[in-house]
Design a protein around this motif. Structure first.
Motif, PDB file in Angstrom:
ATOM      1  N   ARG A 118      -1.839   3.537  38.496  1.00  0.00           N
ATOM      2  CA  ARG A 118      -1.114   4.030  40.001  1.00  0.00           C
ATOM      3  C   ARG A 118      -0.022   4.591  39.429  1.00  0.00           C
ATOM      4  O   ARG A 118       0.912   4.024  38.678  1.00  0.00           O
ATOM      5  CB  ARG A 118      -0.899   2.875  40.842  1.00  0.00           C
ATOM      6  N   GLY A 119       0.421   5.666  40.075  1.00  0.00           N
ATOM      7  CA  GLY A 119       1.642   6.552  39.804  1.00  0.00           C
ATOM      8  C   GLY A 119       1.225   7.634  38.620  1.00  0.00           C
ATOM      9  O   GLY A 119       2.278   8.473  38.606  1.00  0.00           O
ATOM     10  N   PHE A 120       0.341   7.528  38.098  1.00  0.00           N
ATOM     11  CA  PHE A 120      -0.013   8.775  37.193  1.00  0.00           C
ATOM     12  C   PHE A 120      -0.436  10.123  37.965  1.00  0.00           C
ATOM     13  O   PHE A 120       0.328  11.065  37.525  1.00  0.00           O
ATOM     14  CB  PHE A 120      -1.361   8.376  36.378  1.00  0.00           C
ATOM     15  N   TYR A 121      -1.094   9.906  38.939  1.00  0.00           N
ATOM     16  CA  TYR A 121      -1.294  11.152  39.785  1.00  0.00           C
ATOM     17  C   TYR A 121      -0.240  11.289  40.814  1.00  0.00           C
ATOM     18  O   TYR A 121      -0.025  10.072  41.494  1.00  0.00           O
ATOM     19  CB  TYR A 121      -2.609  11.138  40.301  1.00  0.00           C
ATOM     20  N   SER A 122      -0.006  12.396  41.508  1.00  0.00           N
ATOM     21  CA  SER A 122       0.849  12.755  42.741  1.00  0.00           C
ATOM     22  C   SER A 122      -0.014  12.198  44.017  1.00  0.00           C
ATOM     23  O   SER A 122      -1.315  12.326  43.608  1.00  0.00           O
ATOM     24  CB  SER A 122       1.492  13.941  42.912  1.00  0.00           C
TER      25      SER A 122
ATOM     26  N   ALA B  30      -5.042  13.421  47.285  1.00  0.00           N
ATOM     27  CA  ALA B  30      -5.429  13.922  48.806  1.00  0.00           C
ATOM     28  C   ALA B  30      -6.264  15.034  48.462  1.00  0.00           C
ATOM     29  O   ALA B  30      -7.182  15.213  49.244  1.00  0.00           O
ATOM     30  CB  ALA B  30      -4.183  14.114  49.460  1.00  0.00           C
ATOM     31  N   ASN B  31      -5.575  16.158  48.021  1.00  0.00           N
ATOM     32  CA  ASN B  31      -6.453  17.351  47.655  1.00  0.00           C
ATOM     33  C   ASN B  31      -7.762  17.110  46.911  1.00  0.00           C
ATOM     34  O   ASN B  31      -8.663  17.588  47.471  1.00  0.00           O
ATOM     35  CB  ASN B  31      -5.491  18.234  46.725  1.00  0.00           C
ATOM     36  N   ARG B  32      -7.552  16.397  45.783  1.00  0.00           N
ATOM     37  CA  ARG B  32      -9.089  16.023  45.321  1.00  0.00           C
ATOM     38  C   ARG B  32      -9.980  15.446  46.083  1.00  0.00           C
ATOM     39  O   ARG B  32     -11.181  15.575  46.121  1.00  0.00           O
ATOM     40  CB  ARG B  32      -8.727  15.265  44.133  1.00  0.00           C
ATOM     41  N   ASN B  33      -9.487  14.272  46.912  1.00  0.00           N
ATOM     42  CA  ASN B  33     -10.312  13.584  47.751  1.00  0.00           C
ATOM     43  C   ASN B  33     -11.056  14.569  48.951  1.00  0.00           C
ATOM     44  O   ASN B  33     -12.067  14.340  49.012  1.00  0.00           O
ATOM     45  CB  ASN B  33      -9.675  12.597  48.417  1.00  0.00           C
ATOM     46  N   ARG B  34     -10.130  15.551  49.345  1.00  0.00           N
ATOM     47  CA  ARG B  34     -10.705  16.458  50.241  1.00  0.00           C
ATOM     48  C   ARG B  34     -12.078  17.158  49.791  1.00  0.00           C
ATOM     49  O   ARG B  34     -12.958  17.118  50.431  1.00  0.00           O
ATOM     50  CB  ARG B  34      -9.686  17.244  50.795  1.00  0.00           C
TER      51      ARG B  34
ATOM     52  N   GLU C 233      -2.197   4.348  48.109  1.00  0.00           N
ATOM     53  CA  GLU C 233      -3.117   3.229  47.726  1.00  0.00           C
ATOM     54  C   GLU C 233      -4.570   3.728  47.915  1.00  0.00           C
ATOM     55  O   GLU C 233      -5.627   3.661  47.182  1.00  0.00           O
ATOM     56  CB  GLU C 233      -2.772   2.008  48.094  1.00  0.00           C
ATOM     57  N   VAL C 234      -4.468   4.270  49.223  1.00  0.00           N
ATOM     58  CA  VAL C 234      -6.006   4.704  49.840  1.00  0.00           C
ATOM     59  C   VAL C 234      -6.658   5.722  48.651  1.00  0.00           C
ATOM     60  O   VAL C 234      -7.582   5.804  48.435  1.00  0.00           O
ATOM     61  CB  VAL C 234      -5.902   4.932  51.082  1.00  0.00           C
ATOM     62  N   ASN C 235      -5.571   6.755  48.761  1.00  0.00           N
ATOM     63  CA  ASN C 235      -6.039   8.141  48.091  1.00  0.00           C
ATOM     64  C   ASN C 235      -6.269   7.807  46.418  1.00  0.00           C
ATOM     65  O   ASN C 235      -7.285   8.233  45.782  1.00  0.00           O
ATOM     66  CB  ASN C 235      -5.009   9.145  48.230  1.00  0.00           C
ATOM     67  N   TYR C 236      -5.632   6.901  46.041  1.00  0.00           N
ATOM     68  CA  TYR C 236      -5.840   6.527  44.412  1.00  0.00           C
ATOM     69  C   TYR C 236      -7.290   5.598  44.386  1.00  0.00           C
ATOM     70  O   TYR C 236      -7.947   6.104  43.478  1.00  0.00           O
ATOM     71  CB  TYR C 236      -4.659   5.490  44.072  1.00  0.00           C
ATOM     72  N   LEU C 237      -7.596   4.798  45.266  1.00  0.00           N
ATOM     73  CA  LEU C 237      -8.726   4.025  45.139  1.00  0.00           C
ATOM     74  C   LEU C 237      -9.780   4.869  45.706  1.00  0.00           C
ATOM     75  O   LEU C 237     -10.947   4.792  45.128  1.00  0.00           O
ATOM     76  CB  LEU C 237      -8.780   2.847  46.156  1.00  0.00           C
TER      77      LEU C 237
ATOM     78  N   PHE D 266     -10.026   8.221  45.187  1.00  0.00           N
ATOM     79  CA  PHE D 266     -10.508   9.071  44.026  1.00  0.00           C
ATOM     80  C   PHE D 266     -11.189   8.484  42.814  1.00  0.00           C
ATOM     81  O   PHE D 266     -12.076   8.787  42.367  1.00  0.00           O
ATOM     82  CB  PHE D 266      -9.022   9.635  43.641  1.00  0.00           C
ATOM     83  N   ASN D 267     -10.570   7.337  42.553  1.00  0.00           N
ATOM     84  CA  ASN D 267     -11.085   6.484  41.392  1.00  0.00           C
ATOM     85  C   ASN D 267     -12.476   6.125  41.685  1.00  0.00           C
ATOM     86  O   ASN D 267     -13.515   6.211  40.971  1.00  0.00           O
ATOM     87  CB  ASN D 267     -10.366   5.294  40.708  1.00  0.00           C
ATOM     88  N   TYR D 268     -12.904   5.991  42.978  1.00  0.00           N
ATOM     89  CA  TYR D 268     -14.384   5.560  43.297  1.00  0.00           C
ATOM     90  C   TYR D 268     -15.245   6.640  43.318  1.00  0.00           C
ATOM     91  O   TYR D 268     -16.292   6.444  42.803  1.00  0.00           O
ATOM     92  CB  TYR D 268     -14.475   5.242  44.801  1.00  0.00           C
ATOM     93  N   PHE D 269     -14.575   8.086  43.448  1.00  0.00           N
ATOM     94  CA  PHE D 269     -15.653   9.003  43.269  1.00  0.00           C
ATOM     95  C   PHE D 269     -15.756   9.027  41.756  1.00  0.00           C
ATOM     96  O   PHE D 269     -16.871   9.672  41.257  1.00  0.00           O
ATOM     97  CB  PHE D 269     -15.070  10.315  43.729  1.00  0.00           C
ATOM     98  N   LEU D 270     -14.714   9.072  40.820  1.00  0.00           N
ATOM     99  CA  LEU D 270     -14.925   9.009  39.454  1.00  0.00           C
ATOM    100  C   LEU D 270     -15.849   8.053  38.958  1.00  0.00           C
ATOM    101  O   LEU D 270     -16.825   8.281  38.115  1.00  0.00           O
ATOM    102  CB  LEU D 270     -13.720   8.958  38.604  1.00  0.00           C
ATOM    103  N   PHE D 271     -15.863   7.013  39.583  1.00  0.00           N
ATOM    104  CA  PHE D 271     -16.770   5.855  39.412  1.00  0.00           C
ATOM    105  C   PHE D 271     -18.174   6.354  39.394  1.00  0.00           C
ATOM    106  O   PHE D 271     -19.178   6.017  38.686  1.00  0.00           O
ATOM    107  CB  PHE D 271     -16.360   4.550  40.156  1.00  0.00           C
ATOM    108  N   LEU D 272     -18.464   6.913  40.773  1.00  0.00           N
ATOM    109  CA  LEU D 272     -19.781   7.347  41.234  1.00  0.00           C
ATOM    110  C   LEU D 272     -20.292   8.314  40.033  1.00  0.00           C
ATOM    111  O   LEU D 272     -21.322   8.246  39.693  1.00  0.00           O
ATOM    112  CB  LEU D 272     -19.818   7.858  42.642  1.00  0.00           C
ATOM    113  N   GLU D 273     -19.333   9.388  39.700  1.00  0.00           N
ATOM    114  CA  GLU D 273     -19.685  10.340  38.830  1.00  0.00           C
ATOM    115  C   GLU D 273     -20.207   9.829  37.358  1.00  0.00           C
ATOM    116  O   GLU D 273     -21.291  10.116  37.015  1.00  0.00           O
ATOM    117  CB  GLU D 273     -18.578  11.281  38.467  1.00  0.00           C
ATOM    118  N   GLN D 274     -19.355   8.819  36.830  1.00  0.00           N
ATOM    119  CA  GLN D 274     -19.849   7.868  35.666  1.00  0.00           C
ATOM    120  C   GLN D 274     -21.115   7.189  35.735  1.00  0.00           C
ATOM    121  O   GLN D 274     -22.175   7.412  35.210  1.00  0.00           O
ATOM    122  CB  GLN D 274     -18.701   7.072  35.237  1.00  0.00           C
ATOM    123  N   ARG D 275     -21.076   6.470  36.964  1.00  0.00           N
ATOM    124  CA  ARG D 275     -22.274   5.345  36.785  1.00  0.00           C
ATOM    125  C   ARG D 275     -23.439   6.021  37.148  1.00  0.00           C
ATOM    126  O   ARG D 275     -24.447   5.779  36.712  1.00  0.00           O
ATOM    127  CB  ARG D 275     -21.933   4.401  37.906  1.00  0.00           C
TER     128      ARG D 275
END
Length: 141
Positions: free
Chosen positions: A67-71, A76-80, A116-120, A122-131
């Motif tokens: 947390r804190g690595f990304y602004s 928010a932009n990536r999640n959209r 926190e919401v945007n961080y989680l 975003f990472n959920y989408f990355l998880f879906l991509e990988q898994r």
């Protein structure tokens, strides 16, 4: 296939997001409950809730950038972008696996969901991509 049906139990819910932020306390506390395979994030003053039920997500999350690595703006932009693509896939069950893309995500760009919401999310989408070997957006910073 049966395992995919069981593992693919994916629900991300953002409920009752109003179209305006007037009268909402953006600094209200966010409740985050992390269970073995479930993450629940809620903020009563904004009337939203996200539930991520995905085996292995919590273990995978601790291996990602902290947390804190990304602004917050980057997230928010990536999640959209991710949400638009994800929701399009939900609407095309004949083309995309409906066990992965089960329900649309109500992510409104005019609402400040906080870091926190945007961080989680975003990472959920990355998880879906990988898994599931999916590709949502082509460019990644």
């Amino acid at each position: 296939m049966k395992t995919i049906l069981q593992i693919s139990l994916l629900f991300i819910f953002i409920y009752s997001c109003s179209s305006t932020n007037k009268g909402k306390d953006m600094n209200a506390p966010i409740t985050t409950d992390i269970g073995s395979d479930t993450i629940r994030i809620s903020n009563d003053s904004l009337s939203y809730e996200i539930i991520i039920i995905e085996p292995g997500f919590n273990a995978w999350l601790v291996t990602q950038r902290p947390r804190g690595f990304y602004s917050k703006q980057f997230l928010a932009n990536r999640n959209r972008q991710y949400v638009i693509e994800y929701n399009q896939r939900v609407l095309q069950p004949q083309r995309f696996n409906p066990n992965i893309y089960e329900q649309q995500i109500n992510y409104q760009s005019n609402i400040d969901y906080g870091y926190e919401v945007n961080y989680l999310l975003f990472n959920y989408f990355l998880f879906l991509e990988q898994r599931y070997r999916q590709r949502f957006i082509l460019t990644r910073s």
